[in-house]
Enzyme design. Sequence first.
Site, PDB file in Angstrom:
ATOM      1  N   ASP A  46      15.032   2.320   4.232  1.00 34.36           N
ATOM      2  CA  ASP A  46      14.631   1.210   3.372  1.00 34.36           C
ATOM      3  C   ASP A  46      15.732   0.164   3.453  1.00 34.36           C
ATOM      4  O   ASP A  46      16.851   0.458   3.896  1.00 34.36           O
ATOM      5  CB  ASP A  46      14.438   1.681   1.929  1.00 34.36           C
ATOM      6  CG  ASP A  46      13.442   0.829   1.156  1.00 34.36           C
ATOM      7  OD1 ASP A  46      13.633  -0.406   1.111  1.00 34.36           O
ATOM      8  OD2 ASP A  46      12.471   1.380   0.600  1.00 34.36           O
ATOM      9  N   ASP A  73      16.516  -2.104   8.503  1.00 35.38           N
ATOM     10  CA  ASP A  73      15.461  -3.112   8.532  1.00 35.38           C
ATOM     11  C   ASP A  73      14.539  -2.741   9.679  1.00 35.38           C
ATOM     12  O   ASP A  73      14.936  -2.803  10.851  1.00 35.38           O
ATOM     13  CB  ASP A  73      16.079  -4.492   8.746  1.00 35.38           C
ATOM     14  CG  ASP A  73      15.053  -5.621   8.669  1.00 35.38           C
ATOM     15  OD1 ASP A  73      13.859  -5.367   8.907  1.00 35.38           O
ATOM     16  OD2 ASP A  73      15.464  -6.760   8.387  1.00 35.38           O
ATOM     17  N   ASN A 100       5.017   4.030   5.818  1.00 31.28           N
ATOM     18  CA  ASN A 100       4.643   3.417   4.542  1.00 31.28           C
ATOM     19  C   ASN A 100       5.082   1.967   4.402  1.00 31.28           C
ATOM     20  O   ASN A 100       4.413   1.176   3.745  1.00 31.28           O
ATOM     21  CB  ASN A 100       5.261   4.235   3.399  1.00 31.28           C
ATOM     22  CG  ASN A 100       5.256   3.486   2.089  1.00 31.28           C
ATOM     23  OD1 ASN A 100       4.230   3.341   1.435  1.00 31.28           O
ATOM     24  ND2 ASN A 100       6.419   2.984   1.688  1.00 31.28           N
ATOM     25  N   TYR A 165      -1.463 -10.455   6.888  1.00 31.30           N
ATOM     26  CA  TYR A 165      -1.367  -9.093   6.349  1.00 31.30           C
ATOM     27  C   TYR A 165      -2.663  -8.317   6.609  1.00 31.30           C
ATOM     28  O   TYR A 165      -2.622  -7.176   7.090  1.00 31.30           O
ATOM     29  CB  TYR A 165      -1.079  -9.157   4.849  1.00 31.30           C
ATOM     30  CG  TYR A 165      -1.026  -7.812   4.162  1.00 31.30           C
ATOM     31  CD1 TYR A 165       0.074  -6.982   4.305  1.00 31.30           C
ATOM     32  CD2 TYR A 165      -2.080  -7.372   3.357  1.00 31.30           C
ATOM     33  CE1 TYR A 165       0.134  -5.743   3.685  1.00 31.30           C
ATOM     34  CE2 TYR A 165      -2.031  -6.141   2.717  1.00 31.30           C
ATOM     35  CZ  TYR A 165      -0.926  -5.336   2.886  1.00 31.30           C
ATOM     36  OH  TYR A 165      -0.883  -4.110   2.263  1.00 31.30           O
ATOM     37  N   LYS A 169      -3.093  -4.875   8.843  1.00 30.74           N
ATOM     38  CA  LYS A 169      -3.567  -3.642   8.220  1.00 30.74           C
ATOM     39  C   LYS A 169      -4.877  -3.163   8.842  1.00 30.74           C
ATOM     40  O   LYS A 169      -5.127  -1.953   8.922  1.00 30.74           O
ATOM     41  CB  LYS A 169      -3.708  -3.834   6.712  1.00 30.74           C
ATOM     42  CG  LYS A 169      -2.365  -3.843   5.996  1.00 30.74           C
ATOM     43  CD  LYS A 169      -1.594  -2.550   6.233  1.00 30.74           C
ATOM     44  CE  LYS A 169      -0.296  -2.478   5.481  1.00 30.74           C
ATOM     45  NZ  LYS A 169       0.414  -1.198   5.719  1.00 30.74           N
ATOM     46  N   VAL A 198      -2.679  -0.806  -6.029  1.00 31.34           N
ATOM     47  CA  VAL A 198      -1.847   0.222  -6.644  1.00 31.34           C
ATOM     48  C   VAL A 198      -0.855  -0.432  -7.613  1.00 31.34           C
ATOM     49  O   VAL A 198      -0.218  -1.436  -7.282  1.00 31.34           O
ATOM     50  CB  VAL A 198      -1.084   1.028  -5.575  1.00 31.34           C
ATOM     51  CG1 VAL A 198      -0.266   2.140  -6.217  1.00 31.34           C
ATOM     52  CG2 VAL A 198      -2.068   1.608  -4.553  1.00 31.34           C
ATOM     53  N   THR A 200       2.158  -0.650  -8.568  1.00 32.62           N
ATOM     54  CA  THR A 200       3.596  -0.529  -8.345  1.00 32.62           C
ATOM     55  C   THR A 200       4.326  -1.577  -9.182  1.00 32.62           C
ATOM     56  O   THR A 200       3.716  -2.542  -9.680  1.00 32.62           O
ATOM     57  CB  THR A 200       3.946  -0.753  -6.870  1.00 32.62           C
ATOM     58  OG1 THR A 200       3.592  -2.090  -6.506  1.00 32.62           O
ATOM     59  CG2 THR A 200       3.201   0.226  -5.971  1.00 32.62           C
TER      60      THR A 200
END
Length: 258
Positions: A46, A73, A100, A165, A169, A198, A200
């Site tokens: 991460d 990265d 992920n 995006y 995906k 979701v 988050t």
Amino acid sequence: MPGEGGLATFDSLKGKIVFVTGGGSGIGESIVTAFAEQGAKVAFVDIAVEASLALCERLAVAGREKPVFRECDIRDIPALQKVMQSVAADIGDFDILVNNAGNDQRHTPEEVTVDFWNDRVAINLRPMFFTCQAVIEGMKKRGGGAIINLGSTSWHIANGGYPVYTTTKAAVSGLTRGLARDLGPYNIRVNTVTPGWVMTERQLKLWVDEEGEKLIDRSQCLKGRVMPWHVARMVLFLASDDAAMCSAQEYIVDGGWA
């Protein structure tokens, strides 16, 4: 999250070696935590160093095996490859890979530049292929493995507001299905887990407003909200021996929206 006694334990995950991208917060944090709770040995990368180190400490204090964290990265493919090689040398070849990491920054078609396009692909798609490539030989040596790529329902429901995006995906499903065919002979299973909206910390902070809440209520078949742990549980299943004949598929966790 319900008490542990109410959820399945996957004995086949105990001792397995897992690599997760973007494991320091959000869905990734829940995935790392879920594998650690199953007795797996988890490594993750991460860019959020503080959050990632705090997660490692929380799990260690809770009596779980402390995950291996490396700052990386994922846009820097040589650095990512080097980290994966180094971690595998330290703890063993990976049994499970979870791709992920991603970024769903909003943007309009008109404002997309070539540099922005390339950067979004460099975050949301390109690393997935190269992490998969990096684990193939190790999984072959171990007699098989499981790869789980995180998708998005955004393109299924024709969402606007972030076209690069949604493009990346949608491409995840193609990557999953192609690799599943190529790697199946080696008992390597490849699947996509596709979250809906979701809840988050990032989503709640940036985009879940009153209108968003109303949209969720109208669109989901199920009441309530999709939480990170819901996605993590599907990842656990697909990584386990319970999913031994599941490959090339997409498993949607969205409360019935898409």
